[in-house]
Design an enzyme around this catalytic site. Structure first.
Site, PDB file in Angstrom:
ATOM      1  N   HIS A 130      89.819  42.465  45.606  1.00 63.50           N
ATOM      2  CA  HIS A 130      90.606  43.514  44.938  1.00 63.50           C
ATOM      3  C   HIS A 130      90.301  44.883  45.529  1.00 63.50           C
ATOM      4  O   HIS A 130      89.219  45.081  46.101  1.00 63.50           O
ATOM      5  CB  HIS A 130      90.255  43.543  43.445  1.00 63.50           C
ATOM      6  CG  HIS A 130      90.283  42.204  42.783  1.00 63.50           C
ATOM      7  ND1 HIS A 130      89.151  41.422  42.644  1.00 63.50           N
ATOM      8  CD2 HIS A 130      91.310  41.495  42.247  1.00 63.50           C
ATOM      9  CE1 HIS A 130      89.480  40.290  42.034  1.00 63.50           C
ATOM     10  NE2 HIS A 130      90.782  40.298  41.785  1.00 63.50           N
ATOM     11  N   ASP A 132      90.290  47.744  43.619  1.00 65.03           N
ATOM     12  CA  ASP A 132      89.583  48.528  42.587  1.00 65.03           C
ATOM     13  C   ASP A 132      89.872  50.021  42.700  1.00 65.03           C
ATOM     14  O   ASP A 132      88.990  50.864  42.508  1.00 65.03           O
ATOM     15  CB  ASP A 132      88.067  48.255  42.667  1.00 65.03           C
ATOM     16  CG  ASP A 132      87.715  46.808  42.316  1.00 65.03           C
ATOM     17  OD1 ASP A 132      88.584  46.089  41.785  1.00 65.03           O
ATOM     18  OD2 ASP A 132      86.566  46.395  42.587  1.00 65.03           O
ATOM     19  N   HIS A 145      86.476  48.355  35.824  1.00 70.02           N
ATOM     20  CA  HIS A 145      86.020  47.744  37.085  1.00 70.02           C
ATOM     21  C   HIS A 145      87.140  47.664  38.121  1.00 70.02           C
ATOM     22  O   HIS A 145      86.857  47.407  39.291  1.00 70.02           O
ATOM     23  CB  HIS A 145      85.360  46.369  36.864  1.00 70.02           C
ATOM     24  CG  HIS A 145      86.300  45.219  36.678  1.00 70.02           C
ATOM     25  ND1 HIS A 145      85.936  43.919  36.977  1.00 70.02           N
ATOM     26  CD2 HIS A 145      87.576  45.159  36.220  1.00 70.02           C
ATOM     27  CE1 HIS A 145      86.958  43.106  36.693  1.00 70.02           C
ATOM     28  NE2 HIS A 145      87.953  43.833  36.241  1.00 70.02           N
ATOM     29  N   ASP A 236      83.477  38.190  44.320  1.00 70.42           N
ATOM     30  CA  ASP A 236      84.793  37.541  44.304  1.00 70.42           C
ATOM     31  C   ASP A 236      85.548  37.688  45.620  1.00 70.42           C
ATOM     32  O   ASP A 236      86.655  37.154  45.775  1.00 70.42           O
ATOM     33  CB  ASP A 236      85.627  37.959  43.090  1.00 70.42           C
ATOM     34  CG  ASP A 236      86.193  39.375  43.149  1.00 70.42           C
ATOM     35  OD1 ASP A 236      86.416  39.920  44.240  1.00 70.42           O
ATOM     36  OD2 ASP A 236      86.411  39.934  42.051  1.00 70.42           O
ATOM     37  N   GLU A 279      79.607  41.464  40.111  1.00 71.09           N
ATOM     38  CA  GLU A 279      80.578  40.506  39.564  1.00 71.09           C
ATOM     39  C   GLU A 279      80.118  39.048  39.572  1.00 71.09           C
ATOM     40  O   GLU A 279      80.925  38.145  39.358  1.00 71.09           O
ATOM     41  CB  GLU A 279      81.957  40.645  40.255  1.00 71.09           C
ATOM     42  CG  GLU A 279      82.625  42.014  40.083  1.00 71.09           C
ATOM     43  CD  GLU A 279      83.245  42.256  38.689  1.00 71.09           C
ATOM     44  OE1 GLU A 279      83.300  41.323  37.875  1.00 71.09           O
ATOM     45  OE2 GLU A 279      83.624  43.422  38.433  1.00 71.09           O
TER      46      GLU A 279
HETATM   47  N1  ARG Z   1      93.373  44.854  39.740  1.00 75.91           N
HETATM   48  C1  ARG Z   1      92.905  44.257  38.528  1.00 75.91           C
HETATM   49  C2  ARG Z   1      92.629  45.344  37.498  1.00 75.91           C
HETATM   50  O1  ARG Z   1      92.682  46.502  37.817  1.00 75.91           O
HETATM   51  C3  ARG Z   1      91.676  43.415  38.767  1.00 75.91           C
HETATM   52  C4  ARG Z   1      90.454  44.179  39.168  1.00 75.91           C
HETATM   53  C5  ARG Z   1      89.293  43.270  39.481  1.00 75.91           C
HETATM   54  N2  ARG Z   1      88.140  44.041  39.830  1.00 75.91           N
HETATM   55  C6  ARG Z   1      86.934  43.536  40.045  1.00 75.91           C
HETATM   56  N3  ARG Z   1      85.959  44.389  40.307  1.00 75.91           N
HETATM   57  N4  ARG Z   1      86.688  42.252  40.003  1.00 75.91           N
HETATM   58  O2  ARG Z   1      92.356  45.037  36.359  1.00 75.91           O
HETATM   59 MN    MN Z   2      85.529  44.621  42.797  1.00 71.90          MN
HETATM   60 MN    MN Z   3      87.014  41.786  42.954  1.00 75.99          MN
END
Ligand code: ARG
Ligand code: MN
Ligand code: MN
Ligand code: MN
Length: 309
Positions: A130, A132, A145, A236, A279
Site C-alpha cells: 500500500h 499509505d 495507518h 504486507d 504490521e
Molecule cells: N489504503 C487502505 C486504507 O487507507 C489500506 C491501508 C493499509 N495500510 C497498511 N499500513 N497496512 O485504509
Molecule cells: Mn503500510
Molecule cells: Mn501495507
C-alpha cells in the site's frame, strides 16, 4: 555498532487487535539476541513494549473522519521523541511496530535528528503493498495507518496540536525523497496524489517487468548515494504465502527472498540509518504466525547487514 531499539505496541491506526503483540513476539523469537550475538550490535533498549497508555485520552472521537486521531497523534509524538534521542546519539534506530501509523513517529524522529546532526534531509524507502498516502479526506477507511506518508510529507496537515499539529517542518520529508517498492493496492485518491506530486513508485508490475535487482538499483538511484536512508518495511509487502499474519494482506506480493534482497541492498549502501518493521499481527491466521514472525526477523537481520557469505 550502536543500535537503538524502540518497541511500539500500538494498534490504533487500524481496527484489528493483535498487531500490538508483534514486538514481543519478534523479541521472543530471538531477534535482539541474533542482532547482538551474530551481528555484534551494541544494543540500547529499555526492555519495554511501549503502549504509551499515559498519553492515550479516554475520549477520542473521529476528526475529519480519522479514527482514534488523538491517541495516534499522542503515541507518535512520544515515539518521535524517543527515536530522535537514539538518532541524535548516532545510533541506528530499529522501531518494531505496531501498525504502520507508527512511521509518523519514527520517521519524524530520524528526519529531525538527521537535520540537526548532519544538516541533511533523509530519504525514505517504503516497502509495502500500500502507499499509505491517503489524506483524511481521500481515505475510505479513516484508518490512520493508511495516512502516515501524507502527514510526513505535509500533504496532510492539521492545525490542532493534539491531532498531529505538533508535526513541524523539521519533522517532515520531501515528496521527492520517498520511493516505494512493492505497491499493488492503491486507493483512487492515492493514485491521484502520487501522480500529481511526481512521487517515485515501483509496483509489483515493475518488479515483474524489470526484476527485483533492477528495481532496487533504480530506487536507490532515485534517493541518491550518500543520502541517509530510513527504510520503512510493511510485512504486507510480502506475499501472504510468506507473511499471512497481517491486517491487510494482498496477494501477488514479494517473495521472502525478494524482501530480504531489498533489505540487503539498502544495507549495502552504508547509508541506512533507521528501519521500521510493521504490521505483523500474530493473532491473525494463527497457523501462519510463526512464519510471519520468522519473515520479519529475517528482513531485520538483512537490513542490519547480515550477509550470506
Ligand atoms: N489504503 C487502505 C486504507 O487507507 C489500506 C491501508 C493499509 N495500510 C497498511 N499500513 N497496512 O485504509
Ligand atoms: Mn503500510
Ligand atoms: Mn501495507
Ligand atoms: Mn484498497
Amino acid at each position: 555498532d550502536e543500535l537503538g531499539v524502540v518497541a511500539v505496541g500500538y494498534s490504533g491506526g487500524q481496527r484489528k487487535s493483535g498487531v500490538d503483540a508483534a514486538p514481543m513476539a519478534l523479541i521472543e523469537a530471538g531477534l535482539l539476541d541474533q542482532l547482538k550475538d551474530d551481528l555484534e550490535f551494541n544494543i540500547s533498549f529499555d526492555g519495554q513494549v511501549h503502549n504509551y497508555a499515559h498519553v492515550i485520552p479516554k475520549q477520542d472521537e473521529d476528526h475529519r473522519k480519522m479514527k482514534s486521531p488523538r491517541s495516534s497523534s499522542a503515541v507518535n509524538k512520544e515515539l518521535s521523541q524517543q527515536v530522535y534521542e537514539h538518532a541524535s546519539k548516532g545510533r541506528f534506530v530499529l522501531t518494531l511496530g505496531g501498525d504502520h501509523s507508527i512511521a509518523i513517529g519514527s520517521i519524524s524522529g530520524t528526519a529531525k535528528a538527521t537535520r540537526e546532526r548532519l544538516g541533511r534531509e533523509i530519504g525514505v524507502i517504503w516497502v509495502d503493498a500500500h502507499a499509505d498516502i491517503n489524506t483524511p479526506e481521500t481515505s475510505d477507511s479513516g484508518n490512520i495507518h493508511g495516512m502516515p506518508v501524507a502527514f510526513l510529507t505535509g500533504l496532510a496537515k492539521e492545525e490542532r496540536e493534539d491531532i498531529f499539529g505538533w508535526i513541524r517542518d523539521e519533522h517532515r520529508i520531501s515528496t521527492k525523497k520517498i520511493v516505494y517498492i512493492g505497491l499493488r493496492d492503491i486507493d483512487k485518491g492515492e493514485k491521484k496524489i502520487l501522480r500529481e506530486n511526481g512521487i517515485k513508485a515501483f509496483s509489483m508490475h515493475d518488479i515483474d517487468r524489470y526484476g527485483i535487482g533492477k528495481v532496487v538499483d533504480m530506487a536507490l538511484g532515485w534517493i541518491g548515494s550518500d543520502t541517509p536512508i530510513h527504510l520503512s518495511f510493511d510485512i504486507d509487502s510480502l506475499d501472504p504465502q510468506w507473511a499471512p499474519s497481517t491486517g491487510t494482506p494482498v496477494r501477488g506480493g514479494l517473495t521472502l527472498r525478494e524482501g530480504d534482497f531489498i533489505a540487503e541492498c539498502v544495507a549495502e549502501t552504508g547509508s541506512l540509518i533507521a528501519l521500521d518493521l510493521v504490521e505483523v499481527n500474530p493473532s491473525l491466521e494463527v497457523q501462519g504466525a510463526s512464519e510471519t514472525i520468522r519473515a520479519g526477523c529475517s528482513i531485520v537481520r538483512c537490513a542490519l547487514g547480515d550477509t550470506l557469505l
